[in-house]
Structure formats: C-alpha cells, structure tokens
Design an enzyme around this catalytic site. Structure first.
Site, PDB file in Angstrom:
ATOM      1  N   GLU A 116       0.829  -1.218   0.000  1.00 36.65           N
ATOM      2  CA  GLU A 116       0.000   0.000   0.000  1.00 36.65           C
ATOM      3  C   GLU A 116       0.862   1.266   0.000  1.00 36.65           C
ATOM      4  OE1 GLU A 116      -2.923  -0.455  -0.692  1.00 36.65           O
ATOM      5  OE2 GLU A 116      -3.669  -2.285   0.248  1.00 36.65           O
ATOM      6  N   HIS A 140      -2.970   2.083   8.321  1.00 36.32           N
ATOM      7  CA  HIS A 140      -4.005   1.240   7.708  1.00 36.32           C
ATOM      8  C   HIS A 140      -4.194  -0.010   8.559  1.00 36.32           C
ATOM      9  CE1 HIS A 140      -6.292  -1.125   4.921  1.00 36.32           C
ATOM     10  NE2 HIS A 140      -5.292  -1.950   4.651  1.00 36.32           N
ATOM     11  N   HIS A 142      -7.270  -3.360   9.733  1.00 41.12           N
ATOM     12  CA  HIS A 142      -8.442  -4.159   9.339  1.00 41.12           C
ATOM     13  C   HIS A 142      -9.345  -4.404  10.544  1.00 41.12           C
ATOM     14  CE1 HIS A 142      -5.996  -6.244   5.811  1.00 41.12           C
ATOM     15  NE2 HIS A 142      -6.148  -4.936   5.632  1.00 41.12           N
ATOM     16  N   GLU A 170     -18.364  11.609  22.309  1.00 38.23           N
ATOM     17  CA  GLU A 170     -17.071  12.243  22.031  1.00 38.23           C
ATOM     18  C   GLU A 170     -16.668  12.167  20.551  1.00 38.23           C
ATOM     19  OE1 GLU A 170     -14.339  13.006  24.826  1.00 38.23           O
ATOM     20  OE2 GLU A 170     -16.259  13.620  25.664  1.00 38.23           O
ATOM     21  N   HIS A 211     -12.856  -3.959   3.522  1.00 33.11           N
ATOM     22  CA  HIS A 211     -11.401  -4.115   3.651  1.00 33.11           C
ATOM     23  C   HIS A 211     -10.874  -3.566   4.988  1.00 33.11           C
ATOM     24  CE1 HIS A 211      -7.233  -3.904   1.547  1.00 33.11           C
ATOM     25  NE2 HIS A 211      -7.070  -3.808   2.846  1.00 33.11           N
TER      26      HIS A 211
HETATM   27  P1  13P Z   1       1.124  -5.522   3.059  1.00 30.46           P
HETATM   28  O1  13P Z   1       1.523  -6.781   3.796  1.00 30.46           O
HETATM   29  O2  13P Z   1       1.727  -5.445   1.683  1.00 30.46           O
HETATM   30  O3  13P Z   1       1.404  -4.290   3.896  1.00 30.46           O
HETATM   31  O4  13P Z   1      -0.445  -5.588   2.801  1.00 30.46           O
HETATM   32  C1  13P Z   1      -1.357  -5.722   3.865  1.00 30.46           C
HETATM   33  C2  13P Z   1      -2.648  -5.058   3.600  1.00 30.46           C
HETATM   34  O5  13P Z   1      -3.391  -4.795   4.521  1.00 30.46           O
HETATM   35  C3  13P Z   1      -3.013  -4.698   2.202  1.00 30.46           C
HETATM   36  O6  13P Z   1      -4.117  -3.858   2.175  1.00 30.46           O
HETATM   37 ZN    ZN Z   2      -5.354  -3.952   3.996  1.00 27.90          ZN
END
Ligand code: 13P
Ligand code: ZN
Length: 275
Positions: A116, A140, A142, A170, A211
């Site tokens: 990413e 980023h 998940h 909040e 995602h």
């Molecule tokens: P990477 O292992 O390349 O960082 O990818 C993980 C991910 O969350 C892709 O969206």
């Molecule tokens: Zn991801």
C-alpha cells in the site's frame, strides 16, 4: 545504543504492537508509515546501511521529494514488529522527483515496503500540504466492526459519519471533519491511492469498503487514538443493530450543534440532516 533505542522507532514499534493487541492485524494485515523529522533522520543516520537500489513507487508524489519514512514491510506481520523490528520494517528515502524510493535501513532478510506504499505516500503528500506539515503518520488497519458496517450501511460519507457520531458523544469532537468512504476497489495500486488521497483532502479517516480503514494524524498517539475511537464507535453500532434494527433514542442534530459550540469544533451541516 541501537536504532531500536531512538525515540521515533520506539513509538512506531509500540503502535504496531498496540494494533496487533487490538486484533486489527491478522497475518500481514495492515501497514504503518511515519514521515521522519529532521532530528529523526539525524538520530537514525548512524545506523543506515549501504542504500539499496532505487525502485519505482508506483505513484508520483513530488510534494514528498527528499523525505524519509519508516514503513512496515509487505507481507510482514504486525505481531513480529516488536520482536524482530529489523526484519519487519524499513526506513526509505524518496527521490527528489517523488517517483522512486530506496531502502536505507531494515528489511534485513529482504522484501519490500508495504504493497500500500502508493496509498501511504499519496496520503502523506496530501496531508503534509493541508496540515502545513503537521501530519506525519498514516495508518491502515483491518478492524472487524468498521468492515462489518460496510456490508449494511450505504457507502456514503454522510451516512457513515452521522451513524458513527451518534454512537458515542465524544466522536464529533475526536473526528469533527467526519469520515470518507471508498467503494470496493482492488487494493495495493494507484487507483485506490488516488481515491483515498482525494478523501484525505477533507477527512482524517477513510473507510475502505469490505477491507478496513486508513487514518492520518500528527503523531502516533493521535493516529492510533483516531483508529481506536472510530472502531469503538463502529462496535457500538454493530451491537445496537444486532439488538434491534431501529434506535429507540439517539443524539439529535441540534444536540450535535450544542456539543460543537461547547467543545469549539465545527461540524459540517452536511452531516446534521433531519432523518
Ligand atoms: P502488506 O503486507 O503489503 O502491507 O499488505 C497488507 C494489507 O493490509 C493490504 O491492504
Ligand atoms: Zn489492507
């Protein structure tokens, strides 16, 4: 003394560990990048190794020419960042044109920066400009609850922002600009990076449908805290929707305006529509 004793490295590693402990980073899920300050570069420089060859970023970020970043590696596990930092992360330098990068430290057993990287660097470029240099962290993850919501809420900034704001008092104070939503797209490329960085002109949070989420902030605490707050709010919404599909009571538009006045934040009327 080692590079692992340098302050920004310790804060980077701690954030990876915190995210792992929250359950947001199954396997290699998620990635983190930090735009280094001049003093970070000075402190880390003695540990730099022979630079690796220049590689294409896959996006053009002229606004980041000459900047240095600490970034998690592609396919690397957040779970392992604390125990094997030099294998899991790297420090890279962006060339003057903002088209290529080279690794100066880390990923000692090979590998490359996160897939990413285009999204991280395009977000950094936008955020550096709109925050006048203040924002340095792009994260980023998940988190399960925000992902779950992308299956049941319309993928609209207004709907996500309003629903998340309603779940904890909040929230409008923590993310007064709201959250943006990116429809499902193939991850890892320039197209999703362009869509996300466009949202980052307005928001500090971008939800990726089915995602995960991207957050931007000035430092590690603020950026982690932002991800944590949005995900907690999403968890309350998932619980609420699981108990009954409609709310018996909630925070009203005028109550949000009263809150905004008291806490001195500006809330866009776009999110305070009558239902
Ligand atoms: P990477 O292992 O390349 O960082 O990818 C993980 C991910 O969350 C892709 O969206
Ligand atoms: Zn991801």
């Amino acid at each position: 003394m080692s590079i692992l004793d340098v302050g920004f490295v310790q804060r980077f590693v701690r954030m990876c560990q915190d995210g792992w402990e929250q359950g947001w980073h199954e396997r290699n899920g998620g990635n983190l990048s930090y735009r280094m300050r001049p003093e970070d570069i000075e402190a880390a420089k003695p540990y730099f190794t022979t630079p690796k060859e220049w590689k294409e970023i896959g996006a053009s970020v002229p606004g980041l020419g000459g900047e240095y970043f600490m970034v998690t590696g592609s396919g690397k596990y957040f779970r392992n960042v604390a125990s094997d930092t030099a294998d899991s992360v790297c420090i890279l330098e962006v060339d003057a044109a903002g088209k290529r990068y080279r690794i100066l430290w880390g990923l000692v057993n090979g590998g490359k920066p996160t897939s990413e990287l285009p999204s991280h660097l395009m977000n950094h470029e936008v955020k550096r400009a709109v925050s006048h240099g203040a924002h340095r962290v792009i994260y980023h993850a998940h988190p399960a609850n925000i992902i779950a919501l992308t299956f049941v809420l319309p993928l609209k900034d207004e709907i996500f922002t309003r629903e998340l704001w309603e779940m904890m008092t909040e929230c409008p104070v923590v993310f007064p600009k709201g959250v943006g939503v990116v429809k499902w797209m193939v991850p890892g490329g320039r197209e999703i990076a362009v869509a996300t960085s466009e949202l980052m002109k307005t928001y500090d949070v971008a939800v990726w449908a089915h995602h995960g989420m991207f957050c931007s902030g000035e430092d590690f605490d603020l950026t982690f805290g932002l991800m944590h707050t949005v995900e907690k709010s999403a968890e309350v919404l998932v619980k609420t929707l699981s108990m009954r599909p409609d709310k018996l009571q909630t925070i009203q538009p005028q109550e949000f305006r009263d809150l905004a006045e008291e806490f001195q934040v500006t809330l866009d009327e776009r999110f305070l529509f009558e239902k």
